[in-house]
Design a protein around this motif. Structure first.
Motif, PDB file in Angstrom:
ATOM      1  N   THR A 116       0.513  -1.068  -0.127  1.00  0.00           N
ATOM      2  CA  THR A 116       0.298  -0.024   0.191  1.00  0.00           C
ATOM      3  C   THR A 116       0.881   1.323   0.329  1.00  0.00           C
ATOM      4  N   ALA A 117       2.175   1.150   0.931  1.00  0.00           N
ATOM      5  CA  ALA A 117       2.417   2.191   0.745  1.00  0.00           C
ATOM      6  C   ALA A 117       3.586   2.323  -0.658  1.00  0.00           C
TER       7      ALA A 117
ATOM      8  N   GLY B  30       7.748   7.387  -2.351  1.00  0.00           N
ATOM      9  CA  GLY B  30       9.052   8.297  -2.051  1.00  0.00           C
ATOM     10  C   GLY B  30       8.450   9.887  -1.172  1.00  0.00           C
ATOM     11  N   GLU B  31       7.431   9.262  -0.517  1.00  0.00           N
ATOM     12  CA  GLU B  31       6.521  10.468   0.281  1.00  0.00           C
ATOM     13  C   GLU B  31       7.278  10.480   1.871  1.00  0.00           C
TER      14      GLU B  31
ATOM     15  N   ARG C 213       3.196   5.935  15.085  1.00  0.00           N
ATOM     16  CA  ARG C 213       4.831   5.238  15.119  1.00  0.00           C
ATOM     17  C   ARG C 213       5.022   5.912  12.753  1.00  0.00           C
ATOM     18  N   PRO C 214       6.250   6.890  13.173  1.00  0.00           N
ATOM     19  CA  PRO C 214       6.076   7.583  11.910  1.00  0.00           C
ATOM     20  C   PRO C 214       6.285   6.591  11.085  1.00  0.00           C
ATOM     21  N   LEU C 215       6.641   6.639   9.649  1.00  0.00           N
ATOM     22  CA  LEU C 215       6.927   6.073   8.309  1.00  0.00           C
ATOM     23  C   LEU C 215       8.164   6.524   8.011  1.00  0.00           C
TER      24      LEU C 215
ATOM     25  N   LEU D 256      12.724   4.200   0.418  1.00  0.00           N
ATOM     26  CA  LEU D 256      11.767   3.081   0.850  1.00  0.00           C
ATOM     27  C   LEU D 256      11.458   3.539   2.443  1.00  0.00           C
ATOM     28  N   HIS D 257      10.501   3.018   2.468  1.00  0.00           N
ATOM     29  CA  HIS D 257       9.147   2.671   3.410  1.00  0.00           C
ATOM     30  C   HIS D 257      10.060   2.201   5.143  1.00  0.00           C
ATOM     31  N   MET D 258      10.206   2.562   5.519  1.00  0.00           N
ATOM     32  CA  MET D 258      11.082   1.320   6.803  1.00  0.00           C
ATOM     33  C   MET D 258      10.111   1.036   7.668  1.00  0.00           C
ATOM     34  N   PHE D 259       8.969   0.060   8.099  1.00  0.00           N
ATOM     35  CA  PHE D 259       8.033  -0.644   8.610  1.00  0.00           C
ATOM     36  C   PHE D 259       8.881  -0.541   9.672  1.00  0.00           C
TER      37      PHE D 259
END
Length: 112
Positions: A44-45, A51-52, A96-98, A104-107
């Protein structure tokens, strides 16, 4: 098991300020609040927030949402959780911040 919502910082601030929200623009357009499971949220991310930076990941216990939560087919026929009422601040178990690292988003490691 938790379900997850990705918000932009302003959307998260609005929920905190107002106590409830009908969601992001895509949620308003579709008439429900989109959620993802732990197995779905990274895709989904990547699809909708590529890139957001400045995103926030919210975790919600689906059992607490009652009959307003429906599991409906979406990407590739997979069932996604959709909330057919406003999301309330008290529904949020944690946020939590993403962070965005190298595009890449760090989960968090403990998604379940």
């Amino acid at each position: 098991m938790m379900i997850y919502k990705i918000f932009r910082a302003g959307e998260w601030t609005a929920l905190q300020t107002e106590g409830e929200t009908l969601g992001a623009p895509v949620d308003l357009a579709d008439g429900f609040v989109h959620f993802s499971t732990a197995a779905q949220v990274a895709e989904t991310a990547a699809r909708h927030f590529s890139g957001e930076a400045g995103l926030v990941l919210l975790a919600v216990d689906p059992d607490a949402l009652g009959a307003a939560l429906k599991w409906e087919p979406s990407r590739g026929g997979a069932l996604f959780p959709h909330l057919f009422r406003p999301l309330r601040l008290e529904d949020v178990a944690w946020s939590r911040p993403l962070p965005l690292v190298d595009g890449l988003h760090m989960f968090p490691d403990d998604l379940a």
